[in-house]
Design a protein around this motif. Structure first.
Motif, PDB file in Angstrom:
ATOM      1  N   SER A 214      43.202  44.077  31.704  1.00  0.00           N
ATOM      2  CA  SER A 214      42.732  43.131  32.715  1.00  0.00           C
ATOM      3  C   SER A 214      43.700  41.964  32.738  1.00  0.00           C
ATOM      4  N   TRP A 215      43.618  41.142  33.773  1.00  0.00           N
ATOM      5  CA  TRP A 215      44.513  39.986  33.893  1.00  0.00           C
ATOM      6  C   TRP A 215      43.913  38.814  33.129  1.00  0.00           C
ATOM      7  N   TYR A 216      44.664  38.297  32.146  1.00  0.00           N
ATOM      8  CA  TYR A 216      44.176  37.166  31.371  1.00  0.00           C
ATOM      9  C   TYR A 216      44.856  35.893  31.905  1.00  0.00           C
ATOM     10  N   TRP A 219      47.243  33.370  29.889  1.00  0.00           N
ATOM     11  CA  TRP A 219      48.546  33.905  29.478  1.00  0.00           C
ATOM     12  C   TRP A 219      49.354  34.407  30.673  1.00  0.00           C
ATOM     13  N   GLU A 225      42.004  45.497  27.106  1.00  0.00           N
ATOM     14  CA  GLU A 225      40.574  45.278  26.846  1.00  0.00           C
ATOM     15  C   GLU A 225      40.026  46.359  25.922  1.00  0.00           C
ATOM     16  N   ASP A 240      37.543  39.178  34.604  1.00  0.00           N
ATOM     17  CA  ASP A 240      37.411  37.785  35.065  1.00  0.00           C
ATOM     18  C   ASP A 240      37.954  37.582  36.472  1.00  0.00           C
TER      19      ASP A 240
END
Ligand SMILES: *[C@@H]1O[C@H](CO)[C@@H](O)[C@H](O)[C@H]1NC(C)=O
Ligand SMILES: *[C@@H]1O[C@H](CO)[C@@H](O)[C@H](O)[C@H]1NC(C)=O
Ligand SMILES: *[C@@H]1O[C@H](CO)[C@@H](O)[C@H](O)[C@H]1NC(C)=O
Ligand SMILES: *[C@@H]1O[C@H](CO)[C@@H](O)[C@H](O)[C@H]1NC(C)=O
Length: 264
Positions: A214-216, A219, A225, A240
């Motif tokens: 997933s895109w954090y 960062w 995940e 998210d």
């Protein structure tokens, strides 16, 4: 001695033969224009024009994949109403994240010497409108990128899919990528509804596996995940930004039914 000389000439000939003799120039203008929030760009040049003249909400997230035919890949930003760090390029050869650029400067060139490249948009509070990003490829045939057994991007707000999903088991030596890039902003929950992979012999997923990324936002890149290889279904996974990359790889033996998931 003569035999050796002939052998050496033959080796030189073979070593140079795999480079194409003709280097290809850039197209004078982009051959396609993409306006969707995410998708696959598989052409020699393209313009990604997203929400150019219209306002864009914070939390808009889209992921495009650029797989150009030639190995000199140049991106240039033509227009942008985005904030710092909203638009990024990430090299993605064989689905491994590599060098990343923040695309901020109008008219600058952001270059790679091989694809695959991910173009990501994740807007923060500064974004007022969208952007126009052009891509041009030139040079020699790109042998580094691609090589995926399957590559699919879903733009649907909610949806469900299965892999392979054709009633047949998956194949050996697969590298399949499924991207969830919902066109409308907002978090999502990704839930696996079926999972049948080769059983690992120990604790680690050494053989066939599904990796969920997933895109954090803090960062600014994809993070892992889950890595799945058993038949038990994992708990639902929170996304998210709504963006997910599902990467499936199989080894050289034993195939099973695959997996299924939904997002909403
Ligand atoms: C890109 O296009 C080429 C040529 O049409 C095709 O062989 C290749 O599978 C495509 N790549 C992807 C990742 O869709
Ligand atoms: C890109 O932008 C982010 C967020 O603005 C920042 O934290 C990061 O250091 C930048 N990276 C580079 C390579 O400039
Ligand atoms: C970007 O690359 C193009 C094509 O090579 C070149 O014509 C242009 O001058 C470059 N722009 C900058 C700012 O370096
Ligand atoms: C996504 O939306 C398209 C068009 O509305 C539809 O045909 C397709 O079945 C949907 N796919 C999924 C996986 O929900």
């Amino acid at each position: 001695m003569i035999a050796l000389a002939v052998f050496l000439i033959a080796v030189v000939a073979v070593a140079t033969a795999d480079r194409s003799a003709i280097l290809v120039d850039e197209d004078p203008a982009p051959v396609v224009t993409i306006t969707t929030c995410g998708g696959m760009v598989n052409t020699s040049s393209a313009a990604i024009n997203f929400q150019l003249a219209s306002s864009i909400p914070a939390g808009q997230a889209c992921l495009w994949t650029v797989q150009a035919p030639y190995d000199a890949v140049r991106f240039t930003l033509k227009e942008s109403g985005l904030g710092m760090g909203d638009l990024k390029l990430t090299q993605f050869i064989h689905a491994i994240q590599g060098y990343q650029y923040n695309v901020t400067e109008i008219g600058a060139n952001y270059t790679y010497s091989a694809g695959t490249v991910l173009v990501s948009l994740v807007t923060g509070a500064e974004a007022s409108s969208g952007f126009s990003l052009e891509m041009y490829s030139s040079g020699d045939l790109d042998v580094a990128g691609g090589g995926f057994t399957h590559y699919e991007t879903f733009l649907n707000s909610t949806g469900a899919t299965a892999y392979p999903g054709n009633g047949q088991p998956y194949m050996n030596n697969e590298r399949a990528v499924i991207i969830v890039s919902p066109s409308d902003a907002g978090s999502r929950t990704l839930t696996f509804t079926g999972m049948e992979l080769e059983q690992p012999s120990g604790f680690h997923c050494l053989y066939d596996k599904v990796k969920v990324l997933s895109w954090y936002v803090p960062w600014g890149h994809l993070v892992t995940e889950e890595i799945l290889c058993r038949s038990e279904l994992p708990p639902p996974i929170m996304l998210d930004t709504g963006l997910a990359v599902i990467l499936f790889t199989s080894d050289s033996s034993v195939t099973r039914g695959g997996f299924a998931f939904n997002w909403m």
